[in-house]
Design an enzyme around this catalytic site. Structure first.
Site, short mmCIF file in Angstrom:
data_model
loop_
_atom_site.label_atom_id
_atom_site.label_comp_id
_atom_site.label_asym_id
_atom_site.label_seq_id
_atom_site.Cartn_x
_atom_site.Cartn_y
_atom_site.Cartn_z
N CYS A 115 8.93 -36.73 58.97
CA CYS A 115 8.91 -36.04 57.66
C CYS A 115 7.55 -36.13 56.97
O CYS A 115 7.29 -35.40 56.02
CB CYS A 115 9.97 -36.61 56.74
SG CYS A 115 11.62 -36.45 57.38
N HIS A 255 8.27 -35.41 48.87
CA HIS A 255 9.16 -35.02 49.97
C HIS A 255 10.57 -34.82 49.40
O HIS A 255 11.04 -35.62 48.60
CB HIS A 255 9.15 -36.14 51.02
CG HIS A 255 10.08 -35.91 52.16
ND1 HIS A 255 10.25 -34.67 52.75
CD2 HIS A 255 10.90 -36.76 52.83
CE1 HIS A 255 11.14 -34.79 53.71
NE2 HIS A 255 11.55 -36.03 53.79
N ASN A 286 16.84 -31.49 52.91
CA ASN A 286 15.67 -32.14 53.52
C ASN A 286 15.27 -31.36 54.78
O ASN A 286 16.01 -31.35 55.76
CB ASN A 286 16.05 -33.58 53.87
CG ASN A 286 14.91 -34.36 54.50
OD1 ASN A 286 13.87 -33.79 54.86
ND2 ASN A 286 15.09 -35.66 54.65
O1 UT7 Z 1 13.42 -37.63 55.34
C1 UT7 Z 1 13.39 -38.93 55.83
C2 UT7 Z 1 13.70 -39.87 54.76
N1 UT7 Z 1 15.12 -39.84 54.48
C3 UT7 Z 1 15.50 -40.33 53.35
O2 UT7 Z 1 14.69 -40.72 52.57
C4 UT7 Z 1 16.99 -40.48 53.10
C5 UT7 Z 1 17.21 -41.76 52.34
N2 UT7 Z 1 18.60 -42.10 52.12
C6 UT7 Z 1 19.42 -41.42 51.30
O3 UT7 Z 1 19.08 -40.37 50.80
C7 UT7 Z 1 20.77 -42.05 50.97
O4 UT7 Z 1 20.78 -43.37 51.44
C8 UT7 Z 1 21.99 -41.28 51.53
C9 UT7 Z 1 22.18 -39.97 50.78
C10 UT7 Z 1 21.81 -41.02 53.00
C11 UT7 Z 1 23.27 -42.09 51.33
O5 UT7 Z 1 23.44 -42.41 49.96
P1 UT7 Z 1 23.75 -43.91 49.50
O6 UT7 Z 1 23.91 -43.87 48.06
O7 UT7 Z 1 22.65 -44.78 50.09
O8 UT7 Z 1 25.13 -44.18 50.17
P2 UT7 Z 1 25.53 -45.27 51.26
O9 UT7 Z 1 24.94 -44.94 52.59
O10 UT7 Z 1 25.26 -46.64 50.70
O11 UT7 Z 1 27.09 -45.05 51.32
C12 UT7 Z 1 27.93 -45.31 50.21
C13 UT7 Z 1 29.34 -44.90 50.56
C14 UT7 Z 1 29.82 -45.45 51.89
O12 UT7 Z 1 31.17 -45.82 51.75
P3 UT7 Z 1 31.59 -47.35 51.57
O13 UT7 Z 1 31.07 -48.05 52.78
O14 UT7 Z 1 30.90 -47.80 50.31
O15 UT7 Z 1 33.09 -47.29 51.46
C15 UT7 Z 1 29.72 -44.27 52.82
O16 UT7 Z 1 30.66 -44.32 53.87
O17 UT7 Z 1 29.43 -43.48 50.66
C16 UT7 Z 1 30.06 -43.13 51.89
N3 UT7 Z 1 29.49 -41.86 52.33
C17 UT7 Z 1 30.02 -40.67 51.97
N4 UT7 Z 1 31.07 -40.35 51.22
C18 UT7 Z 1 31.32 -39.03 51.04
C19 UT7 Z 1 28.38 -41.64 53.09
N5 UT7 Z 1 28.20 -40.33 53.24
C20 UT7 Z 1 29.18 -39.70 52.56
C21 UT7 Z 1 29.50 -38.36 52.35
N6 UT7 Z 1 30.57 -38.07 51.57
N7 UT7 Z 1 28.77 -37.34 52.85
#
Ligand code: UT7
Length: 330
Positions: A115, A255, A286
């Site tokens: 990226c 980004h 993204n």
């Molecule tokens: O381009 C390269 C660089 N990429 C990035 O910079 C991406 C960086 N990361 C992010 O943008 C975020 O970490 C994400 C959007 C990928 C995830 O958001 P988050 O707030 O970090 O969520 P998380 O991974 O900590 O997940 C929280 C909860 C989990 O459930 P539990 O374990 O708390 O019960 C996930 O299973 O949200 C759940 N979850 C979802 N729920 C509904 C993860 N994806 C989804 C989804 N819909 N699509």
């Protein structure tokens, strides 16, 4: 003799027509529009048609950049392509773009900086041009991320979209001078975003396909923290290197990985009003290497810069890699 400064003299972008909305994703995985909007700021992303590839989207963006520079394809000396979704492992996507554009005089190469590809290309193009090696360099950042996205994995499939951007970087003409570019990398954290199979470590086999190893795997929340810190640090390194403050920046283009990452970055630039932080994340998601270039092209079309105005751009991605650049309208 006065040293010629590298300038972006033309920009272009290309987004496929098909829209993948949050409502569409609700039908594919267990997610909701509300979760996606709250956690990412995304509402839609674009998805390439089966007959569209990184090279064809990149060539279209390149064609538009060449037209906006007011030159012809046979004036391009070198083509740099940033992508993590090349048409093939070989031949390079740069060669396919060269053929599609009819840029017969140009040599070319692919660059893999995930990226962060766009700032990496900017520094390479600046070096080629300011050293006098080449007069016109075409940089293309293009991705068909839908080809490596697992639409059964809700933690990644909501994030990514397809698209392409391009710029002509030249020693001559008016445009955006590339004043400074600062890059960084940390291979210690290579495991945080990876497509495990398809390279020489894990060549394609029935087992790798069965195990869904040919898709993007990401430790989202870990990546999130690094993204904010690294993009902030590289922006500040660029500003300090030029001896200017954020008050002298008209626009910040981060980004477009996640609106929460962009907002966290914005808090660290207290003199940059939020309406001066350019965002496309809501409509395109993204698009990896392409994201900053697509945003730059849209910004210039929407609000052309007055002479002396500066844009600060920054990107971050797998590797880990990151970078920032300052552009000044001449
Ligand atoms: O381009 C390269 C660089 N990429 C990035 O910079 C991406 C960086 N990361 C992010 O943008 C975020 O970490 C994400 C959007 C990928 C995830 O958001 P988050 O707030 O970090 O969520 P998380 O991974 O900590 O997940 C929280 C909860 C989990 O459930 P539990 O374990 O708390 O019960 C996930 O299973 O949200 C759940 N979850 C979802 N729920 C509904 C993860 N994806 C989804 C989804 N819909 N699509």
């Amino acid at each position: 003799m006065k040293k010629s400064r590298a300038k972006i003299v033309g920009t272009g972008s290309y987004l496929p027509h098909r829209i993948l909305s949050n409502q569409d994703l609700e039908k594919m995985v267990e997610t909701s529009d509300e979760w996606i909007v709250t956690r990412t700021g995304m509402r839609e992303r674009r998805i390439a048609a089966p007959e569209e590839f990184t090279s064809t989207m990149g060539a279209e963006a390149g064609k538009r950049a060449i037209a906006s520079a007011g030159i012809s394809a046979d004036q391009i000396d070198f083509i740099l392509v940033a992508t993590l979704t090349p048409d093939y492992i070989f031949p390079s996507t740069a060669c396919l773009v060269q053929q599609a554009l009819g840029a017969k005089r140009a040599s070319g190469v692919d660059v893999q900086a995930a990226c962060a590809g766009f700032p990496y290309l900017l520094l390479m193009a600046k070096s080629f041009v300011e050293s006098g090696i080449y007069k016109n360099v075409l940089i293309v950042a293009a991705e068909k991320l839908s080809s490596i996205t697992n639409y059964r994995d809700r933690s990644t499939c909501i994030l990514f979209g397809d698209g392409a951007s391009a710029c002509v970087v030249s020693a001559e003409g008016e445009g955006l001078e590339i004043e400074s570019v600062c890059l960084g990398a940390d291979g210690e954290l290579a495991d945080l975003i990876v497509m495990p199979a398809g390279g020489c470590r894990l060549p394609a086999s029935q087992q790798t396909v069965a195990e869904e190893q040919h898709y993007i795997k990401m430790a989202g929340s870990e990546v999130f923290k690094h993204a904010v810190r690294r993009m902030e640090a590289s922006c500040k390194e660029c500003l300090e290197g030029l001896g200017i403050s954020e008050k002298e920046i008209s626009w910040l283009i981060p980004h477009q990985a996640n609106l929460r990452i962009i907002d966290a970055m914005a808090k660290r630039f207290e003199h940059l009003p939020s309406d001066r932080i350019f965002k496309t994340v809501e409509k395109y998601g993204n698009t990896s290497a392409s994201s900053v270039g697509i945003a730059l092209d849209e910004l210039l079309r929407r609000s052309p810069l007055a002479q002396g105005e500066r844009v600060l751009l920054t990107a971050f991605g797998a590797g880990l890699t990151w970078g920032a650049g300052v552009l000044r309208a001449t």
